[in-house]
Design a protein around this motif. Structure first.
Motif, PDB file in Angstrom:
ATOM      1  N   GLU A 171      -4.298   0.052  -8.881  1.00 55.68           N
ATOM      2  CA  GLU A 171      -5.665   0.016  -8.367  1.00 55.68           C
ATOM      3  C   GLU A 171      -5.821   1.047  -7.248  1.00 55.68           C
ATOM      4  O   GLU A 171      -4.975   1.117  -6.350  1.00 55.68           O
ATOM      5  N   PRO A 172      -6.897   1.833  -7.270  1.00 54.09           N
ATOM      6  CA  PRO A 172      -7.087   2.871  -6.242  1.00 54.09           C
ATOM      7  C   PRO A 172      -7.128   2.330  -4.822  1.00 54.09           C
ATOM      8  O   PRO A 172      -6.776   3.043  -3.879  1.00 54.09           O
ATOM      9  N   ASP A 173      -7.563   1.054  -4.650  1.00 56.47           N
ATOM     10  CA  ASP A 173      -7.629   0.527  -3.286  1.00 56.47           C
ATOM     11  C   ASP A 173      -6.255   0.210  -2.708  1.00 56.47           C
ATOM     12  O   ASP A 173      -6.145  -0.177  -1.540  1.00 56.47           O
ATOM     13  N   ARG A 174      -5.204   0.382  -3.514  1.00 55.50           N
ATOM     14  CA  ARG A 174      -3.837   0.236  -3.022  1.00 55.50           C
ATOM     15  C   ARG A 174      -3.288   1.548  -2.488  1.00 55.50           C
ATOM     16  O   ARG A 174      -2.144   1.613  -2.036  1.00 55.50           O
ATOM     17  N   ARG A 181      -6.000   3.581 -12.634  1.00 53.37           N
ATOM     18  CA  ARG A 181      -6.039   2.273 -13.300  1.00 53.37           C
ATOM     19  C   ARG A 181      -5.393   2.306 -14.676  1.00 53.37           C
ATOM     20  O   ARG A 181      -4.925   1.277 -15.158  1.00 53.37           O
ATOM     21  N   ILE A 223      -3.832   5.048  -0.073  1.00 51.66           N
ATOM     22  CA  ILE A 223      -4.513   5.788   0.988  1.00 51.66           C
ATOM     23  C   ILE A 223      -4.400   7.276   0.648  1.00 51.66           C
ATOM     24  O   ILE A 223      -3.297   7.828   0.597  1.00 51.66           O
ATOM     25  N   VAL A 249       0.846  -1.186   0.000  1.00 49.35           N
ATOM     26  CA  VAL A 249       0.000   0.000   0.000  1.00 49.35           C
ATOM     27  C   VAL A 249       0.884   1.240   0.000  1.00 49.35           C
ATOM     28  O   VAL A 249       1.987   1.223   0.561  1.00 49.35           O
TER      29      VAL A 249
END
Length: 240
Positions: free
Chosen positions: A104-107, A99, A109, A83
């Motif tokens: 990936e945006p969820d990687r 992307r 914070i 992260v």
């Protein structure tokens, strides 16, 4: 005797690099990010991790180019998981667009701040977190003392830091390992249609500790970074 002296010099060079925070790649590992000749400019021919990189930009277009280029670098750094933290100006980053660069945006914070003082404090604290892969921070100004605190943090945690200095009118000395300048370039024509090709940047290393400065044209496609040889670059190298 000459061979013995060369061995001593080689060992000293490796020791100096380690003292300054560089580590040679482990045997059998691939730390390349696909930057080609850009990576060759760094010590050991490897992009410096556990270091702070400073990217300077003087207008909105250069700031956007820096953001895209760094996103591509981040996608390479977290290929095996992890992260990162992105400290940006409120509302200026469109997360789903990451992307396009394989990130990936969820990687990520995301932290939104407007004051440099607050952003620097958050960056320094984030750089101390060994569980992170990288920290990106958008700033306007940073002095040598502040940059030194960031560099000391990454030397302990082995996290990689990126400072995007937007609207940097005067550039003083910093303790950062490398200083970059990224400029957007027109994409190549796609099937004869202008403006539809892959993203391109002019990538400059203005300063790099124990490495070589230089200028390259880089492109981003489905496979990642790709160096682009242009006639202008060829002429500059021939003259140099």
């Amino acid at each position: 005797m000459p061979e013995a002296r060369q061995d001593i010099i080689s060992r000293l060079q490796k020791d100096i690099l380690q003292w300054e925070g560089y580590r040679a790649p482990d045997a059998g590992t691939n730390q390349k990010l696909g930057l080609g000749p850009v990576e060759s400019a760094f010590p050991n021919g490897v992009f410096p991790v556990a270091a702070v990189h400073e990217l300077v930009c003087h207008n909105t277009e250069q700031a956007a180019a820096c953001g895209g280029f760094i996103t591509g670098v981040l996608s390479g750094l977290i290929q095996k998981g992890g992260v990162c933290v992105w400290i940006g100006r409120a509302g200026q980053l469109f997360a789903p667009a990451l992307r396009a660069f394989g990130l990936e945006p969820d990687r990520v914070i995301f932290v939104s701040l407007t004051k440099d003082k607050d952003a620097l404090w958050v960056m320094e604290e984030a750089l101390k977190c060994t569980g992170l892969i990288a920290v990106v921070c958008e700033l306007q100004e940073m002095d040598f003392k502040q940059s030194r605190r960031l560099q000391l943090a990454v030397e302990q945690s082995r996290v990689t830091g990126f400072v995007l200095r937007n609207a940097a009118a005067k550039l003083g000395s910093t303790a950062c390992t490398a200083r970059w300048r990224i400029k957007p370039l027109p994409s190549a024509d796609l099937n004869g249609l202008p403006g539809l090709g892959y993203l391109r940047w002019q990538v400059e290393l203005l300063k790099v500790r124990n490495g070589q400065t230089g200028k390259w044209i880089m492109e981003w496609n489905e496979a990642g970074f790709k160096p682009v040889e242009t006639e202008l670059i060829k002429q500059e190298r021939q003259v140099g």
